[in-house]
Design a protein around this motif. Structure first.
Motif, PDB file in Angstrom:
ATOM      1  N   GLU A   9       0.837  -1.206   0.000  1.00 34.18           N
ATOM      2  CA  GLU A   9       0.000   0.000   0.000  1.00 34.18           C
ATOM      3  C   GLU A   9       0.876   1.262   0.000  1.00 34.18           C
ATOM      4  OE1 GLU A   9      -2.963   0.501  -0.609  1.00 34.18           O
ATOM      5  OE2 GLU A   9      -3.334   2.536   0.121  1.00 34.18           O
ATOM      6  N   ILE A  10       1.947   1.231   0.783  1.00 31.70           N
ATOM      7  CA  ILE A  10       2.847   2.402   0.811  1.00 31.70           C
ATOM      8  C   ILE A  10       3.465   2.599  -0.582  1.00 31.70           C
ATOM      9  CG2 ILE A  10       4.920   3.428   1.836  1.00 31.70           C
ATOM     10  CD1 ILE A  10       4.342   1.724   4.372  1.00 31.70           C
ATOM     11  N   ALA A  11       3.890   1.483  -1.201  1.00 31.16           N
ATOM     12  CA  ALA A  11       4.505   1.580  -2.536  1.00 31.16           C
ATOM     13  C   ALA A  11       3.502   2.090  -3.569  1.00 31.16           C
ATOM     14  CB  ALA A  11       5.055   0.219  -2.958  1.00 31.16           C
ATOM     15  N   ARG A  12       2.230   1.688  -3.393  1.00 24.06           N
ATOM     16  CA  ARG A  12       1.198   2.109  -4.354  1.00 24.06           C
ATOM     17  C   ARG A  12       0.952   3.613  -4.267  1.00 24.06           C
ATOM     18  NH1 ARG A  12      -3.936   2.925  -4.781  1.00 24.06           N
ATOM     19  NH2 ARG A  12      -4.341   2.772  -2.544  1.00 24.06           N
ATOM     20  N   THR A  13       1.069   4.146  -3.062  1.00 25.98           N
ATOM     21  CA  THR A  13       0.704   5.550  -2.865  1.00 25.98           C
ATOM     22  C   THR A  13       1.914   6.485  -2.812  1.00 25.98           C
ATOM     23  OG1 THR A  13       0.653   5.128  -0.489  1.00 25.98           O
ATOM     24  CG2 THR A  13      -1.447   5.037  -1.654  1.00 25.98           C
ATOM     25  N   ASN A  14       3.127   5.923  -2.749  1.00 19.38           N
ATOM     26  CA  ASN A  14       4.299   6.800  -2.639  1.00 19.38           C
ATOM     27  C   ASN A  14       5.384   6.371  -3.626  1.00 19.38           C
ATOM     28  OD1 ASN A  14       6.606   8.251  -1.853  1.00 19.38           O
ATOM     29  ND2 ASN A  14       5.728   8.519   0.193  1.00 19.38           N
ATOM     30  N   PRO A  15       5.596   7.156  -4.679  1.00 20.51           N
ATOM     31  CA  PRO A  15       6.562   6.764  -5.705  1.00 20.51           C
ATOM     32  C   PRO A  15       8.010   6.732  -5.204  1.00 20.51           C
ATOM     33  CG  PRO A  15       5.726   8.986  -6.111  1.00 20.51           C
ATOM     34  CD  PRO A  15       4.937   8.435  -4.972  1.00 20.51           C
ATOM     35  N   TYR A  16       8.259   7.283  -4.026  1.00 23.65           N
ATOM     36  CA  TYR A  16       9.622   7.262  -3.466  1.00 23.65           C
ATOM     37  C   TYR A  16       9.951   5.938  -2.778  1.00 23.65           C
ATOM     38  CZ  TYR A  16      10.428  12.279  -4.137  1.00 23.65           C
ATOM     39  OH  TYR A  16      10.628  13.526  -4.667  1.00 23.65           O
ATOM     40  N   PHE A  17       8.942   5.060  -2.632  1.00 22.10           N
ATOM     41  CA  PHE A  17       9.189   3.789  -1.936  1.00 22.10           C
ATOM     42  C   PHE A  17       9.212   2.632  -2.928  1.00 22.10           C
ATOM     43  CE2 PHE A  17       7.393   0.113   0.624  1.00 22.10           C
ATOM     44  CZ  PHE A  17       8.622  -0.209   1.191  1.00 22.10           C
ATOM     45  N   HIS A  18      10.254   1.821  -2.845  1.00 20.76           N
ATOM     46  CA  HIS A  18      10.402   0.655  -3.712  1.00 20.76           C
ATOM     47  C   HIS A  18      10.461  -0.584  -2.831  1.00 20.76           C
ATOM     48  CE1 HIS A  18      11.366   3.832  -6.481  1.00 20.76           C
ATOM     49  NE2 HIS A  18      12.333   4.212  -5.668  1.00 20.76           N
ATOM     50  N   PHE A  19       9.492  -1.473  -3.019  1.00 24.17           N
ATOM     51  CA  PHE A  19       9.411  -2.681  -2.198  1.00 24.17           C
ATOM     52  C   PHE A  19       9.799  -3.877  -3.067  1.00 24.17           C
ATOM     53  CE2 PHE A  19       6.353  -5.956  -0.272  1.00 24.17           C
ATOM     54  CZ  PHE A  19       7.292  -6.376   0.646  1.00 24.17           C
TER      55      PHE A  19
END
Ligand SMILES: Cc1cc2nc3c(=O)[nH]c(=O)nc-3n(C[C@H](O)[C@H](O)[C@H](O)COP(=O)(O)OP(=O)(O)OC[C@H]3O[C@@H](n4cnc5c(N)ncnc54)[C@H](O)[C@@H]3O)c2cc1C
Length: 240
Positions: free
Chosen positions: A164-174
């Protein structure tokens, strides 16, 4: 002073509290996610990256990183791949059980203010301290990459949160990396170290945090040395 008196004094003097297990959930086949409530609310939640020593079965101390925390409770990820003493305790212990805990001990803090992007390397329950560190990095407006190694898809802790964090924040790569994946798995396979080739520039400009089994930690450190990442940018939780 004898070894035993040092240990006895340490346990006598360290801050401690009686927590109560309020939720316990099996994740995949190797991890128990355990929520422990505090005896009374605290003004400030436990620090990001800290750990507690839980007295499993009342007498056996085991260290666990705090994954999530608020002012009334905190959550641990307990690995029971090997079915050791701590693992057996948390796998079998029901909600309502009181657990004496020492801590929190804050020896793996998030380093705010460096301005560098973050790369988090974890295996299995080693992801625990990174659950909150990812958010700290994103709150600072920094790029964060989480590379999480685990055997199977079902063993990925906090998967929906990270997705969910990756979906909403382009700065996060999971990047979950599976070593024993199902043939249908669409993501990365192998080990976390397979994910760093060609990333020299990113590694050198990042703060690197590592938490998990010693074999992974040593392999990552070896690569970082070869890639010329300054030691001052590398932070290791001594898990095993
Ligand atoms: C700062 C810090 C933070 C940590 N954070 C976490 C965390 O968040 N989550 C986590 O899971 N761990 C964490 N650890 C590691 C944790 O403290 C334990 O060492 C680890 O979970 C294993 O504990 P255990 O009691 O289950 O196994 P132990 O009893 O310590 O046994 C270790 C291994 O020995 C083998 N073994 C034990 N008994 C037997 C037996 N009778 N027969 C055959 N083999 C046996 C098993 O393979 C077992 O896995 C952390 C450690 C540190 C220092």
């Amino acid at each position: 002073m004898s070894f035993f008196s040092i240990i006895k004094n340490w346990f006598t003097e360290a801050p401690h509290f009686e927590g109560t297990i309020t939720a316990t959930e099996l994740i995949g086949s190797r991890i128990q996610k355990v929520t422990i409530s505090l005896p009374s609310p605290v003004a400030t939640q436990f620090p990001v990256g800290c750990y507690v020593q839980a007295m499993t079965s009342g007498v056996v101390p085991r260290a666990y990183s705090v994954a999530t925390a608020d002012t009334t409770s905190f959550t641990l990820l307990v690995s029971f791949g090997g079915r050791g003493a701590g693992a057996r305790f948390f796998a079998d212990t029901p909600v309502g059980t009181v657990v004496k805990c020492y801590g929190p001990f804050d020896d793996f803090p998030y380093r705010a203010g460096t301005g560098r992007s973050k790369i988090f390397f974890a295996t299995s329950t080693g992801v625990a301290p990174f659950r909150r560190m990812v958010e700290e990095a994103l709150n600072e407006g920094l790029e964060a990459t989480l590379i999480l190694g685990t055997p199977k898809e079902s063993d990925i802790a906090f998967r929906s949160d990270f997705e969910e964090i990756a979906r909403t924040n382009p700065y996060f790569h999971f990047i979950p990396v599976l070593s024993a994946s199902d043939p249908l798995w669409q993501g990365a396979r192998g080990y976390v170290t397979d994910q760093v080739s060609g990333k020299t520039e990113l590694l050198r400009k990042s703060d690197i945090y590592i938490c998990g089994v010693p074999m992974m930690t040593l392999s990552v450190l070896n690569i970082l040395k070869k890639e010329g990442v300054p030691e001052a940018q590398i932070f290791v939780q001594k898990f095993g």
